[in-house]
Write a protein that holds these residues in place. Structure first.
Motif, PDB file in Angstrom:
ATOM      1  N   PHE A 133       0.825  -1.201   0.000  1.00 19.52           N
ATOM      2  CA  PHE A 133       0.000   0.000   0.000  1.00 19.52           C
ATOM      3  C   PHE A 133       0.865   1.260   0.000  1.00 19.52           C
TER       4      PHE A 133
ATOM      5  N   MET B 289       0.628   5.133   1.170  1.00 16.67           N
ATOM      6  CA  MET B 289      -0.100   5.626   2.331  1.00 16.67           C
ATOM      7  C   MET B 289      -0.909   6.888   2.012  1.00 16.67           C
TER       8      MET B 289
ATOM      9  N   THR C  15      -3.866   7.195  -0.585  1.00 20.91           N
ATOM     10  CA  THR C  15      -4.297   5.835  -0.909  1.00 20.91           C
ATOM     11  C   THR C  15      -5.018   5.219   0.287  1.00 20.91           C
ATOM     12  N   LEU C  16      -4.302   5.020   1.391  1.00 19.20           N
ATOM     13  CA  LEU C  16      -4.949   4.547   2.617  1.00 19.20           C
ATOM     14  C   LEU C  16      -5.460   5.697   3.467  1.00 19.20           C
TER      15      LEU C  16
ATOM     16  N   LEU D 242      -8.666   7.408   7.765  1.00 13.68           N
ATOM     17  CA  LEU D 242      -8.474   6.428   6.714  1.00 13.68           C
ATOM     18  C   LEU D 242      -9.473   6.670   5.589  1.00 13.68           C
ATOM     19  N   LYS D 243      -9.125   6.227   4.384  1.00 14.40           N
ATOM     20  CA  LYS D 243     -10.057   6.285   3.271  1.00 14.40           C
ATOM     21  C   LYS D 243     -11.256   5.357   3.559  1.00 14.40           C
TER      22      LYS D 243
ATOM     23  N   ALA E  10     -11.228   1.405   4.005  1.00 15.52           N
ATOM     24  CA  ALA E  10      -9.857   0.885   4.062  1.00 15.52           C
ATOM     25  C   ALA E  10      -9.635  -0.035   5.252  1.00 15.52           C
ATOM     26  N   GLU E  11     -10.135   0.347   6.405  1.00 15.86           N
ATOM     27  CA  GLU E  11      -9.919  -0.475   7.600  1.00 15.86           C
ATOM     28  C   GLU E  11     -10.562  -1.851   7.436  1.00 15.86           C
TER      29      GLU E  11
ATOM     30  N   ILE F 275      -8.496  -3.967   4.972  1.00 20.50           N
ATOM     31  CA  ILE F 275      -7.244  -4.426   5.573  1.00 20.50           C
ATOM     32  C   ILE F 275      -7.500  -5.585   6.532  1.00 20.50           C
TER      33      ILE F 275
ATOM     34  N   ILE G 135       3.570  -1.139   3.874  1.00 25.19           N
ATOM     35  CA  ILE G 135       3.446   0.231   3.380  1.00 25.19           C
ATOM     36  C   ILE G 135       4.713   0.611   2.630  1.00 25.19           C
TER      37      ILE G 135
ATOM     38  N   LEU H 208      -0.229   5.496  11.438  1.00 24.15           N
ATOM     39  CA  LEU H 208      -0.836   4.164  11.329  1.00 24.15           C
ATOM     40  C   LEU H 208      -1.059   3.523  12.699  1.00 24.15           C
TER      41      LEU H 208
ATOM     42  N   PHE I  50     -12.618   1.784  -1.068  1.00 21.43           N
ATOM     43  CA  PHE I  50     -12.271   0.399  -0.746  1.00 21.43           C
ATOM     44  C   PHE I  50     -13.505  -0.469  -0.573  1.00 21.43           C
TER      45      PHE I  50
END
Length: 214
Positions: free
Chosen positions: A8, A10, A13-14, A87-88, A91-92, A95, A107, A120, A208
């Motif tokens: 990923f 960061m 993106t995340l 977070l996007k 995303a969580e 993941i 990352i 993070l 996501f």
């Protein structure tokens, strides 16, 4: 395809964090009496941090070193990173699902390692990552695939087994050319690049929550 590893990016993106860098750039430049233009932030997004500081010193003929520019910018950025960058969307959950499926993740970022790990950790997702690898550590930005190749090696995989999630066209292209499966992630601050990302990534997402499989 069957993905065994994920790399990923960061910022953008995340994390919904690109505005933090743009706001910090604007504050830093404006406080020195210069006019800010978003084009500067977009240019620096393609660089690792030290190169971005060199760019600022040269572009604005600053009366101090790149090292000092970096120190001042990091003072502005650090507070924001360690105090709640979100977070996007989705995303969580993605993941956690990938972790449950046994996919090893890491990352690869152009950000500073301390900021990346701090952000993070604060968001509770560092525990799902094997490591954070930075452009500084590999010695070049993402216009080269070196950071992705090194990250894959450290994960124990090969490009054909690995998905790379990125929001920048130069990173998407270098990862794809190196043989990775590339997922382009939409970010509003990179909207002008998204049409090119759609052409060059294997698939693209705006959230996501769209991902049920790779």
């Amino acid at each position: 395809m069957s993905v065994k590893y994920i790399i990923f990016d960061m910022d953008g993106t995340l994390l919904d964090s690109l505005s933090v860098w743009a706001d910090s750039d604007r504050e830093f430049i404006s406080d020195l009496g210069h006019n800010y233009d978003p084009v500067h932030s977009l240019a620096m997004k393609k660089m690792h941090f030290d190169s971005a500081c060199d760019y600022l010193v040269e572009t604005f003929s600053l009366p101090f070193s790149s090292r000092e520019a970096g120190r001042r910018i990091l003072e502005i950025v650090e507070h924001r990173y360690l105090n709640g960058i979100p977070l996007k969307d989705g995303a969580e959950e993605f993941i956690k699902a990938a972790h449950k499926a046994g996919i090893k993740m890491c990352i690869a970022t152009s950000n500073k390692k301390s900021l990346a790990e701090g952000a993070l950790q604060g968001l509770g997702i560092m525990k799902y990552m094997e490591f954070v690898l930075t452009s500084d550590e590999v010695g070049c930005g993402k216009e080269s695939p070196m950071i992705f190749l090194k990250a894959a090696e450290m994960l124990g995989g090969t490009p054909d087994q690995t998905a790379v999630f990125e929001d920048s066209i130069h990173a998407v292209m270098s990862a794809r050319e190196a043989g990775f499966h590339v997922v382009g992630v939409y970010d509003p601050l990179c909207e002008d690049e998204f049409a090119e990302i759609e052409k060059n990534a294997h698939r693209t997402i705006k959230s996501f929550t769209e991902l049920t499989e790779l």
